[in-house]
Design a protein around this motif. Structure first.
Motif, PDB file in Angstrom:
ATOM      1  N   GLY A 169       0.851  -1.443   0.106  1.00  0.00           N
ATOM      2  CA  GLY A 169      -0.049  -0.001   0.221  1.00  0.00           C
ATOM      3  C   GLY A 169       1.004   1.078   0.020  1.00  0.00           C
ATOM      4  O   GLY A 169       0.709   2.011  -0.735  1.00  0.00           O
ATOM      5  N   VAL A 170       2.002   1.120   0.805  1.00  0.00           N
ATOM      6  CA  VAL A 170       2.833   2.601   0.790  1.00  0.00           C
ATOM      7  C   VAL A 170       3.646   2.587  -0.362  1.00  0.00           C
ATOM      8  O   VAL A 170       3.729   3.698  -0.677  1.00  0.00           O
ATOM      9  N   LEU A 171       3.967   1.422  -0.902  1.00  0.00           N
ATOM     10  CA  LEU A 171       4.789   1.376  -2.286  1.00  0.00           C
ATOM     11  C   LEU A 171       3.931   2.154  -3.194  1.00  0.00           C
ATOM     12  O   LEU A 171       4.120   2.898  -4.230  1.00  0.00           O
ATOM     13  N   HIS A 172       2.678   1.556  -3.287  1.00  0.00           N
ATOM     14  CA  HIS A 172       1.728   2.179  -4.399  1.00  0.00           C
ATOM     15  C   HIS A 172       1.525   3.612  -4.350  1.00  0.00           C
ATOM     16  O   HIS A 172       1.579   4.363  -5.112  1.00  0.00           O
ATOM     17  N   GLY A 173       1.335   4.163  -2.843  1.00  0.00           N
ATOM     18  CA  GLY A 173       1.180   5.555  -2.669  1.00  0.00           C
ATOM     19  C   GLY A 173       2.565   6.380  -3.054  1.00  0.00           C
ATOM     20  O   GLY A 173       2.243   7.417  -3.830  1.00  0.00           O
ATOM     21  N   ALA A 174       3.567   5.621  -2.939  1.00  0.00           N
ATOM     22  CA  ALA A 174       4.632   6.467  -3.212  1.00  0.00           C
ATOM     23  C   ALA A 174       4.759   6.574  -4.830  1.00  0.00           C
ATOM     24  O   ALA A 174       5.355   7.542  -4.965  1.00  0.00           O
ATOM     25  N   VAL A 175       4.647   5.366  -5.360  1.00  0.00           N
ATOM     26  CA  VAL A 175       4.767   5.517  -6.779  1.00  0.00           C
ATOM     27  C   VAL A 175       3.869   6.514  -7.459  1.00  0.00           C
ATOM     28  O   VAL A 175       4.185   7.105  -8.377  1.00  0.00           O
ATOM     29  N   VAL A 176       2.287   6.567  -6.820  1.00  0.00           N
ATOM     30  CA  VAL A 176       1.690   7.544  -7.382  1.00  0.00           C
ATOM     31  C   VAL A 176       1.960   9.206  -7.052  1.00  0.00           C
ATOM     32  O   VAL A 176       1.930   9.938  -7.958  1.00  0.00           O
ATOM     33  N   LEU A 177       2.560   9.255  -5.927  1.00  0.00           N
ATOM     34  CA  LEU A 177       2.976  10.426  -5.640  1.00  0.00           C
ATOM     35  C   LEU A 177       4.169  10.901  -6.511  1.00  0.00           C
ATOM     36  O   LEU A 177       4.222  12.031  -7.078  1.00  0.00           O
ATOM     37  N   PRO A 210      -1.249  -6.500  -9.821  1.00  0.00           N
ATOM     38  CA  PRO A 210      -1.354  -5.668 -11.024  1.00  0.00           C
ATOM     39  C   PRO A 210      -1.531  -4.381 -10.772  1.00  0.00           C
ATOM     40  O   PRO A 210      -0.945  -3.567 -11.424  1.00  0.00           O
ATOM     41  N   PHE A 211      -2.225  -3.721  -9.798  1.00  0.00           N
ATOM     42  CA  PHE A 211      -2.295  -2.452  -9.551  1.00  0.00           C
ATOM     43  C   PHE A 211      -0.893  -1.863  -9.099  1.00  0.00           C
ATOM     44  O   PHE A 211      -0.549  -0.911 -10.200  1.00  0.00           O
ATOM     45  N   LEU A 212      -0.030  -2.178  -8.667  1.00  0.00           N
ATOM     46  CA  LEU A 212       1.266  -1.963  -8.287  1.00  0.00           C
ATOM     47  C   LEU A 212       2.044  -2.070  -9.503  1.00  0.00           C
ATOM     48  O   LEU A 212       2.744  -0.996 -10.094  1.00  0.00           O
ATOM     49  N   GLN A 213       2.026  -3.205 -10.231  1.00  0.00           N
ATOM     50  CA  GLN A 213       2.783  -3.330 -11.612  1.00  0.00           C
ATOM     51  C   GLN A 213       2.546  -2.139 -12.524  1.00  0.00           C
ATOM     52  O   GLN A 213       3.451  -1.687 -13.064  1.00  0.00           O
ATOM     53  N   ASP A 268     -14.120   4.201   0.820  1.00  0.00           N
ATOM     54  CA  ASP A 268     -13.027   5.015   1.302  1.00  0.00           C
ATOM     55  C   ASP A 268     -11.649   4.468   2.046  1.00  0.00           C
ATOM     56  O   ASP A 268     -10.698   5.002   2.004  1.00  0.00           O
ATOM     57  N   GLU A 269     -11.787   3.181   2.258  1.00  0.00           N
ATOM     58  CA  GLU A 269     -10.498   2.502   2.636  1.00  0.00           C
ATOM     59  C   GLU A 269     -10.162   1.792   1.525  1.00  0.00           C
ATOM     60  O   GLU A 269      -8.933   1.472   1.561  1.00  0.00           O
ATOM     61  N   PHE A 270     -10.638   1.883   0.186  1.00  0.00           N
ATOM     62  CA  PHE A 270      -9.908   1.360  -0.883  1.00  0.00           C
ATOM     63  C   PHE A 270      -9.577   2.206  -1.793  1.00  0.00           C
ATOM     64  O   PHE A 270      -8.271   2.293  -2.435  1.00  0.00           O
ATOM     65  N   LEU A 271     -10.392   3.395  -2.129  1.00  0.00           N
ATOM     66  CA  LEU A 271      -9.765   4.449  -2.910  1.00  0.00           C
ATOM     67  C   LEU A 271      -9.698   5.724  -2.080  1.00  0.00           C
ATOM     68  O   LEU A 271     -10.241   5.998  -1.309  1.00  0.00           O
ATOM     69  N   MET A 272      -8.672   6.714  -2.888  1.00  0.00           N
ATOM     70  CA  MET A 272      -8.783   7.875  -2.092  1.00  0.00           C
ATOM     71  C   MET A 272      -7.976   8.916  -2.976  1.00  0.00           C
ATOM     72  O   MET A 272      -6.913   8.663  -3.798  1.00  0.00           O
ATOM     73  N   GLY A 273      -8.672  10.107  -3.060  1.00  0.00           N
ATOM     74  CA  GLY A 273      -8.464  10.953  -4.047  1.00  0.00           C
ATOM     75  C   GLY A 273      -8.208  10.400  -5.441  1.00  0.00           C
ATOM     76  O   GLY A 273      -7.479  10.844  -6.282  1.00  0.00           O
ATOM     77  N   GLY A 274      -9.043   9.395  -5.718  1.00  0.00           N
ATOM     78  CA  GLY A 274      -9.171   8.943  -7.223  1.00  0.00           C
ATOM     79  C   GLY A 274      -8.143   8.001  -7.562  1.00  0.00           C
ATOM     80  O   GLY A 274      -8.135   7.334  -8.362  1.00  0.00           O
ATOM     81  N   GLU A 275      -7.192   7.583  -6.584  1.00  0.00           N
ATOM     82  CA  GLU A 275      -6.226   6.258  -6.846  1.00  0.00           C
ATOM     83  C   GLU A 275      -6.593   5.343  -5.731  1.00  0.00           C
ATOM     84  O   GLU A 275      -7.172   5.339  -4.793  1.00  0.00           O
ATOM     85  N   VAL A 276      -5.851   4.081  -6.049  1.00  0.00           N
ATOM     86  CA  VAL A 276      -6.016   2.975  -5.129  1.00  0.00           C
ATOM     87  C   VAL A 276      -5.160   3.280  -4.107  1.00  0.00           C
ATOM     88  O   VAL A 276      -3.871   3.656  -4.173  1.00  0.00           O
ATOM     89  N   GLN A 277      -5.807   2.772  -2.913  1.00  0.00           N
ATOM     90  CA  GLN A 277      -5.033   3.341  -1.702  1.00  0.00           C
ATOM     91  C   GLN A 277      -4.296   1.857  -1.180  1.00  0.00           C
ATOM     92  O   GLN A 277      -3.353   1.948  -0.531  1.00  0.00           O
ATOM     93  N   GLU A 278      -4.935   0.729  -1.139  1.00  0.00           N
ATOM     94  CA  GLU A 278      -4.644  -0.414  -0.470  1.00  0.00           C
ATOM     95  C   GLU A 278      -4.687  -1.760  -1.525  1.00  0.00           C
ATOM     96  O   GLU A 278      -6.114  -1.788  -2.149  1.00  0.00           O
ATOM     97  N   THR A 279      -3.761  -2.358  -1.916  1.00  0.00           N
ATOM     98  CA  THR A 279      -3.881  -3.225  -3.294  1.00  0.00           C
ATOM     99  C   THR A 279      -4.211  -4.657  -2.557  1.00  0.00           C
ATOM    100  O   THR A 279      -4.473  -5.808  -3.323  1.00  0.00           O
ATOM    101  N   SER A 280      -4.298  -4.836  -1.196  1.00  0.00           N
ATOM    102  CA  SER A 280      -4.457  -6.093  -0.562  1.00  0.00           C
ATOM    103  C   SER A 280      -5.949  -6.206  -0.085  1.00  0.00           C
ATOM    104  O   SER A 280      -6.284  -5.216   0.649  1.00  0.00           O
ATOM    105  N   LYS A 281      -6.709  -7.087  -0.493  1.00  0.00           N
ATOM    106  CA  LYS A 281      -8.317  -7.317  -0.035  1.00  0.00           C
ATOM    107  C   LYS A 281      -8.075  -7.562   1.361  1.00  0.00           C
ATOM    108  O   LYS A 281      -8.959  -6.944   2.071  1.00  0.00           O
ATOM    109  N   VAL A 282      -7.482  -8.178   2.034  1.00  0.00           N
ATOM    110  CA  VAL A 282      -7.184  -8.532   3.443  1.00  0.00           C
ATOM    111  C   VAL A 282      -7.001  -7.367   4.107  1.00  0.00           C
ATOM    112  O   VAL A 282      -7.742  -7.341   5.095  1.00  0.00           O
TER     113      VAL A 282
END
Lengths: 807, 154
Positions: free
Chosen positions: A189-197, A243-246, B115-129
């Motif tokens: 999650g943090v990696l994804h956020g970092a890449v988007v940033l 795939p989202f991160l990729q 709101d836990e999945f998307l934020m500001g139009g982007e994916v926030q967390e890629t893990s379902k769990v």
């Protein structure tokens, strides 16, 4: 006070309302109750009330009175109330509302709350609806949170920072260092956020690119880990690990590798690996492959990699999944210019997609096919396109027709083929052919002199079969009028000739004239064609005479005018009729005056008190429309103001004399007087007995217009200026502007001095090409040196040559 | 980035709307109207991608609900399909075999999950769990507070 209905109960009641009216009644009652509750003190049910209000809002009813309640709830210490309050803020408040500023302080406090879930509420709301001021206020907080230990907060802070950068680009530098350090995290999650940033930072601020290019190796490493890693249950989607991160990493690599060889080299291997190893049987894999292809095409990749990418797109084209086919065609469209040959290899598949059921896929296939047309494949591709035209959905027909025309124009292997194709399109989709194509077609037909006989026979057959397709009928009428003698001769080499009598031909034209399906323009064509036939046939001239005189009292003013003039041609000017109606010369393929940029409007100095002044300044189109789209384009750079644009041969953009008009803006200070007058050109050939018409006569200067030649689509005239005052007029120039749809050519004037007392004249030939046969004004501009003269307008119409309207 | 996310029924009734760009109420209504008209007018087996103004529109039908989102030109449409699918999976996990009625009667929970999945139009967390765990934890927090607050003080 009565306990208010719970949220779910209210929803049930609203849903069971049988009519809209009933529903409105229920909602109004509820809203009234909610409003009353809001006014009360804290009673524990506030979050329910706001939730109810939000439901009502979603149904489309006004809910603005809940805004302050949101602000209050956000400030509440209870988590349930905060949650609903923030939700309400995101739904009801946007940055344009004043109330949104009031929550800034609450957000600030909540960002430092002990519970991460409260912090996350604040971050989420800020990222959703934070205004620029709010972002500025809270940016330092976000930066602090980016460095916190909690991954849950870090990832949200990263996306919040993205929002801040979008709203306030100046704050981007604040996050540069933090963004880079985030890349060392393991948490996806943090990696994804970092890449988007980082992506956002690079896009907003290209000067940060060198700084971020240093992370390319890190990104490659992360990506390799994702691609090569084994099955990871947490992130796995259809066999692809996260795939989202990729996809986001690939997108960032694209931005970093663009125009940079070193970065592109560093990612070559990785891209090849991803392209070959990713399984594209499901959407997730296809998404990653698609992004890879886009990246490969955008960076400075090596040749082999590019071919690999195009082949992947070709493979996508064969996929059963419509979405993938659509996506691949979009990408092929983007690269067809640069990698034309590579895309040509897949032409067969693309052409097959023309037969797809889906309209979006068809549209993409059409655009791509038109882009792939070349001299080598024109014949085979055109067959497919014509087949497509006969069975394509109606919304694509116009585009197909014009695409076919322009392709045929560019790559026609022979004139016969070109005309055949054009006729085929006319007969198949004649109703969808755009109006501008009719004159080009006519011009095409005139140039193919050997094929006149063939063309007119084919068109006659088509006309007799079907008179509903306007473009077809217009071209056919024109041809029959022009080449009717060839038609009647009854012999033709290239095709089976039609044996017709003069009566048959006149019958056909009359049917067009009388049919309710014919548009006014078409009827005009038909009438003119009938008239032209009067010189090409021998026996039925009386019939033509009677047709013409009938239409002399037609309600349609246009037809009436033509008929009256033709009548006059029969009666008073019969000796001229043959000359006027003789075969037209080959129309010059002059430069297109069509796309001349914005029409110009020019400022003329107002020297008088009461005469209206034409306000002409270079303004956008919508203002110029007020002047009936008078003046032509103005995108030419300044030219010497006293020199006329006088090429002997057609020059591109010579049709736009608007540029000259603009020069006059510069010259206006020294030239105290400007004269403007309008010349209306007749749409039809009209006889002019007195060949010279005085268009301007004042203060000793006379300008006469002499029509040399008039056709359906153009006028050649000579302007003759003379001067009867006692002093010479120097620097005499004539300039003109025409609307966009008309082309203007001005030959060189004979001189620029008007000698005194009529001792000499200045002549200038003007040629106007009016392919669309519209009624237009020509604005003639005569700046010359003579003091104290006032500008005014003159409207002259040659066919009503005795009418001069001055205003 | 995603510009908006809409959920509407086959009759065109809006069930959820999430806006990631600032738009006034009137513009929002117009967008919703345009989207419903465009998407509901599509033939059954057509492509899931549309063009509208300068945006790409991606939609997918799940039972009686249409999930529709508007993307920037640069975004990956196929990935957007995956995003929509992931959201449906999250809802399904939370509600247990989710149906439209669940979303109607518990719309605020659907928003919380979003709101836990998307934020500001982007994916926030890629893990379902992880997303599921956060929702659970927030719900626990809410219930604890509620329970505490609803204890009679007298």
């Amino acid at each position: 006070m009565s306990p208010s209905v719970r949220l779910q109960e209210m929803i049930r009641v609203i849903r069971s309302a049988r009519t809209q009216c009933e529903e409105r009644g229920v909602i109004q009652k509820e809203c009234a109750a909610i409003r009353a509750q809001f006014r009360q003190a804290d009673n524990g049910g506030r979050s329910h009330n706001l939730a109810k209000l939000l439901y009502v809002h979603m149904l489309g009813y006004p809910a603005h009175f809940g805004q302050m309640e949101c602000v209050r709830l956000i400030a509440s210490p209870r988590y349930s109330e905060k949650r609903v309050g923030y939700l309400g803020a995101m739904m009801l408040l946007d940055e344009k509302q004043d109330a949104s500023l009031l929550i800034t302080n609450s957000i600030k406090n909540d960002l430092s709350h002990s519970s991460p879930y409260v912090q996350s509420l604040a971050l989420c709301t800020l990222a959703c609806m934070g205004s620029a001021e709010m972002c500025r206020d809270l940016a330092p907080e976000i930066d602090r949170l980016l460095k916190t230990a909690n991954a849950y907060i870090k990832k949200k802070a990263a996306l919040c920072a993205v929002h801040i950068v979008r709203k306030v680009p100046e704050l981007a530098e604040l996050f540069n260092t933090a963004a880079r350090s985030l890349l060392t995290e393991k948490n996806h999650g943090v990696l994804h956020g970092a890449v988007v940033l980082i992506t956002e930072l690079c896009e907003r601020n290209p000067s940060a690119l060198p700084h971020f290019r240093k992370i390319v190796p890190d990104l490659v490493h992360i990506m390799k880990g994702l691609v090569m890693s084994g099955y990871s249950p947490e992130h796995n989607v259809a066999g692809i690990s996260d795939p989202f991160l990729q996809v986001r990493i690939l997108r960032l690599l694209r931005i970093l590798g663009r125009n940079d060889d070193e970065a592109s080299d560093a990612m070559n291997d990785l891209l090849a690996q991803v392209a070959t190893n990713t399984d594209s049987s499901k959407t997730a894999g296809s998404a990653v492959l698609y992004e890879t292809v886009l990246t490969i095409m955008d960076i400075n990749s090596e040749c082999g990699l590019r071919i690999l990418a195009v082949n992947i797109l070709g493979r996508f084209l064969l996929s059963n999944d419509r979405n993938i086919r659509y996506v691949s065609m979009m990408s092929l469209q983007k690269i067809v210019q640069t990698d034309h040959n590579a895309v040509q290899r897949h032409r067969g598949t693309i052409v097959d997609c023309l037969k797809d059921q889906d309209a979006s896929v068809k549209r993409r296939a059409l655009e791509l096919s038109l882009a792939l047309v070349s001299a080598a494949n024109i014949r085979s591709l055109m067959k497919e396109l014509l087949l497509f035209l006969s069975c394509c959905p109606p919304e694509l027909r116009a585009q197909t027709a014009s695409g076919i025309f322009s392709a045929a124009e560019r790559f026609a292997p022979s004139q016969r083929w070109h005309i055949d194709t054009a006729l085929h399109v006319l007969t198949t989709a004649g109703g969808d052919v755009r109006d501008e194509m009719v004159p080009s077609l006519i011009q095409l037909i005139t140039t193919a002199t050997e094929l006149h006989c063939y063309t007119v026979h084919k068109l006659y057959r088509a006309l007799v079969a079907d008179i509903s397709q306007q473009s077809l009928v217009q071209v056919a009428c024109w041809c029959i009028g022009e080449y009717g003698d060839l038609l009647l001769r009854g012999e033709c080499e290239e095709t089976e000739p039609v044996q017709v009598t003069e009566d048959d031909v006149l019958d056909a034209l009359e049917t067009v004239l009388q049919s309710h399906m014919s548009s006014p323009a078409t009827r005009g064509f038909a009438l003119t064609a009938t008239m032209k036939l009067s010189t090409r046939i021998s026996r039925n001239v009386d019939r033509i005479r009677s047709i013409v005189s009938i239409y002399g009292s037609c309600i349609d003013v246009e037809l009436q005018q033509r008929a009256v003039e033709y009548n006059a041609l029969f009666k008073k000017y019969d000796h001229m009729r043959a000359a006027v109606l003789e075969r037209m010369p080959v129309i010059d393929r002059s430069s297109p005056g069509h796309d001349n940029g914005e029409p110009a409007v020019i400022q003329a100095p107002d020297k008088t008190k009461n005469n209206p002044v034409v306000t002409l300044t270079q303004e956008p189109t919508n203002q110029a429309r007020d002047l009936l789209d008078l003046l032509g384009g103005s995108d030419e750079p300044a030219q010497p103001s006293t020199v006329q644009p006088a090429p002997a041969a057609p020059v591109p953009d010579s049709g736009s004399a608007g540029g000259d008009l603009l020069d006059l803006l510069g010259g206006l200070d020294s030239i105290p007087v400007c004269f403007l007058f309008f010349l209306t050109c007749a749409i039809v050939p009209s006889p002019v007995t007195d060949p010279s018409v005085t268009v301007y006569e004042q203060n000793g200067v006379t300008v006469k217009l002499r029509c040399d030649r008039q056709t359906d689509v153009g006028v050649t005239a000579t302007l003759v200026a003379s001067n009867t005052t006692d002093s010479d007029i120097t620097q005499f120039t004539l300039q003109a502007a025409v609307p966009k749809c008309v082309q203007l050519q001005m030959r060189a004037p004979s001189g620029d001095v008007l000698p005194a007392r009529g001792a000499g004249q200045v002549t200038q030939t003007v040629h106007l090409n009016n392919p669309n046969k519209v009624c237009f004004f020509v604005c003639l501009f005569l700046p010359f040196y003579q003091p104290d003269l006032c500008p005014y307008f003159l409207l002259v119409t040659p066919e009503h040559k005795n009418q001069h309207s001055t205003y | 980035m995603m510009r908006f996310l809409l959920l509407f029924s086959r009759q065109g009734k809006l069930r959820l709307q999430k806006w990631f760009t600032p738009l006034v109420e009137r513009e929002r209504k117009k967008v919703v109207r345009d989207m419903t008209l465009m998407v509901l007018g599509r033939p059954p087996r057509s492509c899931n991608f549309l063009h509208w103004k300068d945006l790409k529109v991606v939609y997918k039908r799940y039972a009686s609900l249409y999930f529709c989102c508007g993307l920037d030109d640069k975004d990956n449409e196929l990935l957007a399909l995956e995003v929509l699918h992931r959201y449906v999976e999250l809802l399904d996990k939370y509600f247990g075999n989710v149906c439209e009625l669940d979303i109607i009667f518990n719309f605020e929970k659907a928003y919380f999950i979003l709101d836990e999945f998307l934020m500001g139009g982007e994916v926030q967390e890629t893990s379902k769990v992880t997303v599921a765990k956060s929702i659970e934890a927030s719900d626990m927090l809410q219930e604890t507070m509620e329970e505490y607050m609803s204890k009679p003080a007298f």
